[in-house]
Design an enzyme around this catalytic site. Sequence first.
Site, PDB file in Angstrom:
ATOM      1  N   ARG A  52       0.827  -1.211   0.000  1.00  0.00           N
ATOM      2  CA  ARG A  52       0.000   0.000   0.000  1.00  0.00           C
ATOM      3  C   ARG A  52       0.857   1.255   0.000  1.00  0.00           C
ATOM      4  NH1 ARG A  52      -3.386   0.247   4.696  1.00  0.00           N
ATOM      5  NH2 ARG A  52      -1.900  -1.164   5.626  1.00  0.00           N
ATOM      6  N   ASN A  70      -6.333  -3.204   2.275  1.00  0.00           N
ATOM      7  CA  ASN A  70      -6.226  -4.652   2.431  1.00  0.00           C
ATOM      8  C   ASN A  70      -7.630  -5.225   2.527  1.00  0.00           C
ATOM      9  OD1 ASN A  70      -3.416  -4.667   2.512  1.00  0.00           O
ATOM     10  ND2 ASN A  70      -3.348  -4.520   4.724  1.00  0.00           N
TER      11      ASN A  70
END
Length: 96
Positions: A52, A70
Amino acid sequence: MCPLPLAAATVAAPRALLRLLNRGLAAAMSTAGPLKSVDYEVFGRVQGVCFRMYTEDEARKIGVVGWVKNTSKGTVTGQVQGPEDKVNSMLECSGL
């Protein structure tokens, strides 16, 4: 360098905005070209490897906006928005 491949997918589950990448869609919309939005889901080992953060850094460099999160099934989903050429660059960089 973009080591992890992305697979474009439509995300059916409700999305929670986690991080706004770059300066927001208004910054991306300041260009005269067409805009593009792509939903994606990344499979493989993508959680616990700073994926990320990597995605956010690449988006800033390229000049696109969006979000990334996620999922409970071990994948990462997100959305990339911005000028068509910059979104295409982000997708190419990501292996799509």
